[in-house]
Design a protein around this motif. Structure first.
Motif, PDB file in Angstrom:
ATOM      1  N   ASP A  64      -9.631   2.534   0.902  1.00  0.00           N
ATOM      2  CA  ASP A  64      -9.210   3.811   0.340  1.00  0.00           C
ATOM      3  C   ASP A  64      -9.377   3.830  -1.175  1.00  0.00           C
ATOM      4  OD1 ASP A  64      -8.540   4.833   2.812  1.00  0.00           O
ATOM      5  OD2 ASP A  64      -6.421   4.271   2.668  1.00  0.00           O
ATOM      6  N   PRO A  65      -9.550   5.009  -1.779  1.00  0.00           N
ATOM      7  CA  PRO A  65      -9.657   5.105  -3.237  1.00  0.00           C
ATOM      8  C   PRO A  65      -8.453   4.458  -3.916  1.00  0.00           C
ATOM      9  CG  PRO A  65     -10.219   7.200  -2.217  1.00  0.00           C
ATOM     10  CD  PRO A  65      -9.698   6.322  -1.115  1.00  0.00           C
ATOM     11  N   GLY A  66      -8.716   3.643  -4.929  1.00  0.00           N
ATOM     12  CA  GLY A  66      -7.650   2.978  -5.672  1.00  0.00           C
ATOM     13  C   GLY A  66      -7.091   1.745  -4.995  1.00  0.00           C
ATOM     14  N   GLU A  67      -7.611   1.414  -3.805  1.00  0.00           N
ATOM     15  CA  GLU A  67      -7.113   0.272  -3.046  1.00  0.00           C
ATOM     16  C   GLU A  67      -8.033  -0.926  -3.254  1.00  0.00           C
ATOM     17  OE1 GLU A  67      -5.368  -0.193   1.449  1.00  0.00           O
ATOM     18  OE2 GLU A  67      -7.337   0.752   1.228  1.00  0.00           O
ATOM     19  N   THR A  68      -7.462  -2.120  -3.359  1.00  0.00           N
ATOM     20  CA  THR A  68      -8.288  -3.313  -3.466  1.00  0.00           C
ATOM     21  C   THR A  68      -8.822  -3.687  -2.093  1.00  0.00           C
ATOM     22  OG1 THR A  68      -6.491  -4.900  -3.076  1.00  0.00           O
ATOM     23  CG2 THR A  68      -6.832  -4.149  -5.357  1.00  0.00           C
TER      24      THR A  68
END
Length: 203
Positions: A64-68
């Motif tokens: 997901d966006p912003g997820e490592t």
């Protein structure tokens, strides 16, 4: 100019050229111990999924966006297997896999400590099965080689490159691995990631 360039690259971490336009996913190779024997856990994806129904896979999915990538691997594993992150221990990242389909996969190796804590998400997973690591090491994959070629679109500007329409594009080999266990065939991307892990054990 040079100072500005230095500032831009001060904390730069190289990744993959073109990654901004590629899909990204994380998966976990889960090791479990059952009856004193170490196994790898595999999922059979639900037959109701829009993509790759009934395929054999590792737990994982889209980052997901912003997820490592690491957080994505843990999150997807917990969602699909119905467990808590305290039941998942990460050992190490494995080699990145970049597929010809513009997909970057971040594989991780980990341990699931307690199978009794799993409650499979049946919307995504039909069932799970275990394969002894010893079996996978002793029964090598069957490999089928495939050729990858560049096929230019009709509007490709041959007129501005050397040799025009006679330009010779390079091609590459894309091996597809197949492992068998009982009635299961583990193949494709899952098998390629598995093969990478097994090579570590044998090195």
């Amino acid at each position: 100019m040079v100072d500005n360039i230095k500032n831009k690259f001060k904390d730069y971490k190289p990744y993959i050229n073109g990654a901004q336009k590629m899909k990204k996913a994380s998966v976990l190779i889960p090791i479990v111990k059952q009856d004193g024997v170490h196994h790898i856990l595999f999922e059979v994806r639900s037959k109701n999924l829009n993509t790759q129904p009934n395929e054999i896979a590792f737990p994982g999915g889209k980052i997901d966006p912003g997820e490592t990538p690491l957080n994505a691997a843990i999150r997807e594993t917990c969602e699909e297997l119905g467990t808590d992150k305290s039941n998942v221990e990460i050992i190490s990242p494995l080699d990145l896999l970049v597929t010809p389909m513009d997909l970057i996969i971040h594989p991780y190796l980990g341990i699931i400590h307690d199978l009794k804590q799993l409650s499979i998400n049946e919307d995504e997973v039909d069932h799970i099965f275990l394969v002894p690591i010893k079996h996978l090491l002793e029964n090598k994959a069957t490999i089928y080689d495939n050729q990858i070629k560049i096929i230019p679109n009709n509007d490709f500007p041959y007129d501005i490159i050397p040799n025009k329409n006679n330009y010779k594009f390079g091609s590459g080999n894309y091996p597809v691995f197949f492992y068998s266990y009982k009635d299961y065939i583990i193949w494709g991307i899952t098998a390629k990631i598995l093969e990478n892990f097994l090579n570590f054990l044998e090195s």
